[in-house]
Design an enzyme around this catalytic site. Structure first.
Site, PDB file in Angstrom:
ATOM      1  N   SER A 408       0.858  -1.192   0.000  1.00 30.51           N
ATOM      2  CA  SER A 408       0.000   0.000   0.000  1.00 30.51           C
ATOM      3  C   SER A 408       0.890   1.237   0.000  1.00 30.51           C
ATOM      4  CB  SER A 408      -0.869  -0.038   1.249  1.00 30.51           C
ATOM      5  OG  SER A 408      -1.531   1.174   1.418  1.00 30.51           O
ATOM      6  N   TYR A 457     -13.612  -0.276  -5.941  1.00 32.66           N
ATOM      7  CA  TYR A 457     -12.262  -0.079  -5.430  1.00 32.66           C
ATOM      8  C   TYR A 457     -12.097  -0.640  -4.009  1.00 32.66           C
ATOM      9  CZ  TYR A 457      -8.221   2.396  -3.588  1.00 32.66           C
ATOM     10  OH  TYR A 457      -7.057   2.710  -2.968  1.00 32.66           O
ATOM     11  N   PHE A 486      -7.082   4.837   3.867  1.00 27.97           N
ATOM     12  CA  PHE A 486      -8.172   3.864   3.826  1.00 27.97           C
ATOM     13  C   PHE A 486      -7.613   2.438   3.720  1.00 27.97           C
ATOM     14  CE2 PHE A 486     -10.253   1.101   0.736  1.00 27.97           C
ATOM     15  CZ  PHE A 486     -11.304   0.659   1.533  1.00 27.97           C
ATOM     16  N   GLU A 487      -6.581   2.288   2.882  1.00 31.18           N
ATOM     17  CA  GLU A 487      -5.998   0.963   2.709  1.00 31.18           C
ATOM     18  C   GLU A 487      -5.378   0.466   4.025  1.00 31.18           C
ATOM     19  OE1 GLU A 487      -4.819   1.744  -1.952  1.00 31.18           O
ATOM     20  OE2 GLU A 487      -3.300   0.996  -0.583  1.00 31.18           O
ATOM     21  N   LEU A 488      -4.778   1.400   4.740  1.00 34.39           N
ATOM     22  CA  LEU A 488      -4.209   1.038   6.055  1.00 34.39           C
ATOM     23  C   LEU A 488      -5.326   0.586   6.998  1.00 34.39           C
ATOM     24  CD1 LEU A 488      -1.974   0.851   8.152  1.00 34.39           C
ATOM     25  CD2 LEU A 488      -2.114   3.322   8.461  1.00 34.39           C
TER      26      LEU A 488
END
Ligand SMILES: *[C@@H]1O[C@H](CO)[C@@H](O)[C@H](O)[C@H]1NC(C)=O
Length: 585
Positions: A408, A457, A486-488
């Site tokens: 990420s 997504y 957000f990915e974290l």
């Protein structure tokens, strides 16, 4: 026991007030009259006379200070205090022992017992005067387990009195036996013992039957009542040993350390069997070559029923050079044969040297431990990697995951991009795959490369994280302030559900944590380990960084994986790495 007696004597001596007036006792009547046979053992005690005493003497030392003996020889000689010990008379306990008694010992013996005088008259006669038959047996040596009868020797005397006419009394009464002072009675504990016709009959003798036996009977002679007393010493023996002595110590040949000029004690311990006539001895010899020299000879009394264990010492006053080259022999022998033990001396290494050696060893051990733990601490990651490489199980087999790590990263604003430095996107898309995929055979999931566009997504991200074993977050100010957070968050949530997913945080650039971050993300940032990227170094040279990354990556064995030895084993082994071309924009 002896010390106790001496102490007791001393105490009593102090407390003694005044010698009793013994003269009073002289005019008292005679309490007991004894007849004894000369040249035999004899004993009597300072007991008030009684008809049937349970004991006739007591050897306890408590009496020794209380009882004093005086003697007046037969024909009105002067009264004399008997010294404690003369050649044939010995005070023991409350009694006076004669070994042997002679006709000269006849007379009046006076003693004081608890303030009371006891006057004893002794008439010692020769065997001939007493008309004894010749076969008096005052000493018996029965063999163990044999039957034996102990006859009263005194009963073989004064038989002539039996034939005199006109007696009021029986001339002789029957015999009373005492063993070691105590009256012999029939007892359960000694079931094989019987008293029969003035004899003691022993069914099978025990070792414990040894002792001093006294037989007393009353004798009436010329209207005088005598106690006729004789003693039989019984000593239980066993069969003579059939074997030579056994050396218990040293067994065989013993080498001893000796210091020159110092004394040395040699010890020989020997087991001897029983011998009726002792012939046993222990001898010490020094042997140099063929020459044998007798140093010491000790006789051993081996008349103990179960055999005798004998320890003999030989002391070397000063160990000399000659002693170091000789043998010391301990030879034990009896009538059957002999056996030997041998000592050889060896020069002793100096104590100081020993101490020094021990000290060196200790220091080396401590240093070794210290060095070992330092190395282990410093090269912990290398050791773990090495271990994984050769020993650990492949974690990736059969876990149904597609990727080793989801990566990420933030996509920096291209307008602000500084072309002289590697940015995080380049790091994620080029440096990471080059090292982790090409070199170490891991499979990464890069959103731009591996996720096909088209799906939602957010779902795509969550699915990709779920299919990965690790999630690598490349943290930077752009990352924490941008959308990528957000990915974290998704990775943190997924890892909380699926424990096999672990997060690896790479601090690409330092940043200020924004207040707006979700709570879980803040916590994750606080507790998860972070690996700092150093911008200044060339990507592939940053070896510590890559080691740390690999440390956190799953264990995976692929053909492409190279065994990389820790630098302390072969520091040059990684020299073949091609330097990575830095992107120049
Ligand atoms: C010891 O015994 C052996 C036989 O076993 C004999 O030859 C030797 O003379 C004996 N030594 C001594 C000192 O009696």
């Amino acid at each position: 026991m002896l010390t106790f007696c001496l102490l007791f004597l001393l105490l009593v001596k102090r407390a003694e007030v005044r010698d009793i007036d013994i003269a009073e006792c002289l005019y008292k009547h005679i309490d007991v009259r004894y007849r004894a046979i000369s040249d035999e053992k004899f004993v009597f005690s300072c007991d008030s006379p009684s008809v049937d005493p349970a004991s006739v003497f007591n050897s306890s030392c408590l009496y020794e200070s209380k009882v004093k003996w005086y003697w007046q020889p037969r024909h009105n000689g002067a009264l004399t205090l008997l010294s404690h010990k003369t050649t044939n008379r010995v005070h023991r306990g409350n009694s006076l022992w004669f070994n042997p008694i002679t006709t000269d010992d006849s007379g009046t013996y006076i003693c004081r017992n608890g303030g009371r005088c006891v006057n004893i008259f002794i008439d010692v006669q020769t065997k001939k005067m007493a008309h004894c038959s010749d076969n008096l047996r005052n000493y018996l040596e029965p063999a163990v387990e044999q039957g034996e009868s102990i006859a009263c020797p005194g009963k073989k005397c004064f038989s002539h009195l039996q034939h005199l006419p006109d007696r009021h009394f029986l001339p002789q009464t029957s015999v009373k036996w005492y063993k070691n002072g105590k009256q012999v009675r029939l007892q359960k504990e000694r079931w094989g013992l019987k008293l029969k016709q003035d004899k003691i009959i022993l069914h099978a003798v025990h070792e414990k039957d040894s002792g001093t036996y006294i037989c007393d009977y009353m004798l009436n002679d010329s209207n005088t009542r005598w106690t006729m007393r004789t003693i039989v010493s019984v000593f239980i023996i066993s069969k003579d040993t059939q074997s030579p002595p056994t050396i218990l110590e040293p067994s065989g040949k013993r080498t001893l350390e000796a210091e020159l000029g110092k004394p040395l004690l040699l010890l020989c311990k020997v087991q001897f069997g029983f011998e009726r006539i002792p012939s046993s001895s222990v001898q010490w010899y020094r042997q140099i070559g063929k020459n044998k020299e007798l140093l010491q000879n000790t006789r051993v009394n081996s008349r103990s029923l179960g055999g005798t264990t004998f320890s003999d010492h030989f002391k070397l006053m000063e160990v000399s050079e000659a002693d170091l080259s000789s043998h010391f022999i301990c030879l034990a022998q009896n009538s059957v044969g002999n056996s030997t033990g041998v000592f050889k001396l060896k020069r002793k290494t100096a104590k100081a040297l020993h101490f020094l050696l021990a000290l060196c060893c200790a220091i080396i051990t401590v240093l070794g431990l210290f060095l070992g733990s330092t190395l282990a601490y410093q090269y912990w990651i290398e050791i773990v990697l090495l271990y994984r490489n050769y020993m650990a199980k492949d974690e990736t087999v059969g876990d149904n995951k597609e990727f080793d790590a989801f990566v990420s990263y933030a996509k920096p604003d291209s307008s602000k991009a500084d072309s002289t430095f590697l940015n995080e996107e380049q790091f994620a898309l080029e440096v990471l795959p080059q090292i982790l995929e090409n070199k170490y055979g891991y499979k990464l999931c890069l959103t731009d490369r591996d996720i096909l566009p088209g799906g939602a997504y957010t779902d795509d991200i969550v699915n990709a994280v779920k299919k990965s074993r690790r999630a690598i977050m490349i943290l930077s100010p752009t990352y924490v302030n941008g959308q990528s957070v957000f990915e974290l968050e998704a990775a943190v949530n997924t890892s909380l559900e699926d424990k096999t997913i672990k997060l690896i945080l790479i601090q690409f650039e330092s940043f200020q944590e924004p207040q707006s971050l979700p709570h879980k993300v803040k916590k994750a940032l606080r507790v998860l380990p972070r690996i700092a990227w150093e911008t200044s170094t060339s990507p592939t040279d940053n070896k510590q960084f890559w080691k740390k990354i690999r440390y956190h990556m799953p264990v995976k064995h692929t053909k492409g994986t190279e065994a990389e030895l820790p630098s302390f084993f072969t520091p040059l082994v990684t020299g073949h790495e091609k330097p990575l071309q830095e992107k120049s924009g």
